[in-house]
Design an enzyme around this catalytic site. Structure first.
Site, PDB file in Angstrom:
ATOM      1  CD1 TRP A 197       9.557  14.835  -0.742  1.00 21.10           C
ATOM      2  CD2 TRP A 197      10.909  13.131  -1.262  1.00 21.10           C
ATOM      3  NE1 TRP A 197       8.760  13.751  -1.054  1.00 21.10           N
ATOM      4  CE2 TRP A 197       9.571  12.693  -1.376  1.00 21.10           C
ATOM      5  CE3 TRP A 197      11.934  12.220  -1.568  1.00 21.10           C
ATOM      6  CZ2 TRP A 197       9.229  11.393  -1.758  1.00 21.10           C
ATOM      7  CZ3 TRP A 197      11.586  10.935  -1.947  1.00 21.10           C
ATOM      8  CH2 TRP A 197      10.247  10.534  -2.031  1.00 21.10           C
ATOM      9  CD  GLN A 231      -1.945  -2.281   1.148  1.00 25.36           C
ATOM     10  OE1 GLN A 231      -1.273  -2.740   2.061  1.00 25.36           O
ATOM     11  NE2 GLN A 231      -2.469  -3.026   0.197  1.00 25.36           N
ATOM     12  CD  GLU A 250      10.507   8.184   5.973  1.00 25.46           C
ATOM     13  OE1 GLU A 250       9.439   8.698   6.380  1.00 25.46           O
ATOM     14  OE2 GLU A 250      11.018   8.450   4.872  1.00 25.46           O
ATOM     15  CE1 TYR A 251       5.803   7.724  11.204  1.00 27.67           C
ATOM     16  CE2 TYR A 251       6.308   7.122   8.920  1.00 27.67           C
ATOM     17  CZ  TYR A 251       5.781   8.015   9.841  1.00 27.67           C
ATOM     18  OH  TYR A 251       5.220   9.187   9.399  1.00 27.67           O
ATOM     19  CG  MET A 287      14.092  12.722   5.476  1.00 32.49           C
ATOM     20  SD  MET A 287      13.041  11.248   5.417  1.00 32.49           S
ATOM     21  CE  MET A 287      13.389  10.515   7.008  1.00 32.49           C
ATOM     22  CB  THR A 288      14.993  19.771   7.194  1.00 30.32           C
ATOM     23  OG1 THR A 288      15.906  19.594   6.096  1.00 30.32           O
ATOM     24  CG2 THR A 288      15.743  19.532   8.482  1.00 30.32           C
ATOM     25  CE1 TYR A 289      11.321  15.272   3.292  1.00 34.86           C
ATOM     26  CE2 TYR A 289      13.211  16.609   2.688  1.00 34.86           C
ATOM     27  CZ  TYR A 289      12.618  15.376   2.798  1.00 34.86           C
ATOM     28  OH  TYR A 289      13.298  14.235   2.443  1.00 34.86           O
ATOM     29  CD  GLU A 290       5.397  16.174   3.719  1.00 26.59           C
ATOM     30  OE1 GLU A 290       4.484  15.354   3.896  1.00 26.59           O
ATOM     31  OE2 GLU A 290       5.260  17.165   2.959  1.00 26.59           O
ATOM     32  CB  ALA A 331       2.015   2.234   4.637  1.00 25.44           C
TER      33      ALA A 331
END
Length: 330
Positions: free
Chosen positions: A308, A77, A119-120, A182-185, A79
């Site tokens: 990104w 999916q 991630e996670y 990952m300096t965004y979102e 994820a």
């Protein structure tokens, strides 16, 4: 006559999906050191799930840009699956097999290395993840290849939350050749309207990162997109529309919207009402906000930046990059 000051040379990475348009990729290539192909997967047994990325790697190599394979634990999916990560990290034979398969793929496709983007990761698997990246670096560096890792935007070692607890900044800095923050979102599709990469928040991450990792190992993430939220925002129901930076600017012009600039976030935004009478707010990046972010590279002594992503081309963004820095080719 004063001598022209030589520009600082930096590394520039850009993430790309195989669906990238050839003309978009070609527009970006002069301003890239690395292009990271997103993404390869893997099984719990350490087998690699291939990515048909020759349409990126081939043109990149012809342009003197090095291709990195991105490895993620994405499920069917799309994820991030931390149980897949757990199964791999608790099986030493599977890890060894995975590293061997990564090396074989890099050799077969004449790539330059691998970027780990797990991630996670569960907190109990944190050190095992660091050890996997270290083992990959030892194996790949010995063969002449590079290992990078993308890390969540942490501001302290003990930061709570599943996104952060499985990433050990100090350990990963020692394990990988380069770290991509990952300096965004901060502003994201399902969250409330705000800047995607507010400069004050980016600074907090960099302040912590350089306390754990040598700055010349760090590439700061930069978003190449914006979001359009319908108003009012309703948590759990609203979903923002992702926009290219050209479209964000064009939309403001189309609706005659006044563009404001948030000084703390160093980011532009505007409001408009669409043809159905629905109010919107758009947060995005422009030359002014990108210049503010790029200034941080020299201020902190970073190795460079990582976009990104590069699925859309923003000519004005490339112009400000060239104005400020020389892009390294390796």
């Amino acid at each position: 006559m004063a001598e022209k000051q030589q520009k600082e040379t930096i590394l520039v990475n850009g993430y790309a999906y195989p669906s990238i348009a050839p003309e978009t990729l070609n527009a970006w290539l002069p301003d890239l050191t690395f292009v990271s192909t997103f993404s390869y997967g893997f099984t719990p047994e350490g087998q690699l799930i291939d990515l048909m990325d020759e349409n990126i790697a081939g043109p990149a190599q012809a342009a003197g840009v090095q291709a990195l394979m991105v490895l993620t634990p994405l499920d069917s999916q799309g994820a991030f699956n931390n149980e897949l990560v757990r199964a791999l990290l608790e099986n030493p034979q599977a890890q060894n097999r995975l590293v061997e398969n990564i090396l074989a793929n890099i050799r077969t496709k004449s790539m330059f290395g691998v970027d780990f983007d797990f991630e996670y990761v569960l907190p109990e698997n944190r050190d095992q993840y660091t050890n996997l990246v270290r083992a990959a670096r030892e194996k790949l560096n010995a063969a002449g290849y590079l290992v990078t890792a993308a890390l969540a935007p942490k501001t302290s070692a003990g930061q709570r939350g599943l996104l952060y607890e499985g990433h050990d900044y100090r350990g990963m800095g020692q394990a990988a050749n380069f770290i991509l923050t990952m300096t965004y979102e901060w502003g994201h599709a399902f969250g409330p309207p705000m800047a995607v990469a507010p400069l004050d928040q980016v600074r907090r991450v960099l302040d912590y990162a350089v306390s754990e990792i040598p700055p010349d190992q760090l590439l700061m993430g930069i978003p190449n997109y914006g979001y359009d939220w319908k108003l009012p925002f309703i948590q759990g129901e609203s979903r923002a529309e992702k926009l290219s930076l050209d479209e964000a600017a064009a939309r403001a012009a189309r609706y005659g919207a006044e563009v404001f600039f948030d000084e703390a976030a160093q980011s532009p935004y505007y409001y408009y009402t669409d043809g159905d009478g629905v109010s919107h707010v758009v947060w995005f990046e422009n030359v002014q906000s990108l210049r503010a972010k790029l200034t941080l590279v020299s201020e902190y002594g970073l190795a460079g930046i990582s976009y990104w992503n590069i699925m859309d081309y923003f000519p004005a963004g490339s112009e400000v990059l060239r104005e400020m820095y020389q892009v390294a080719k390796v």
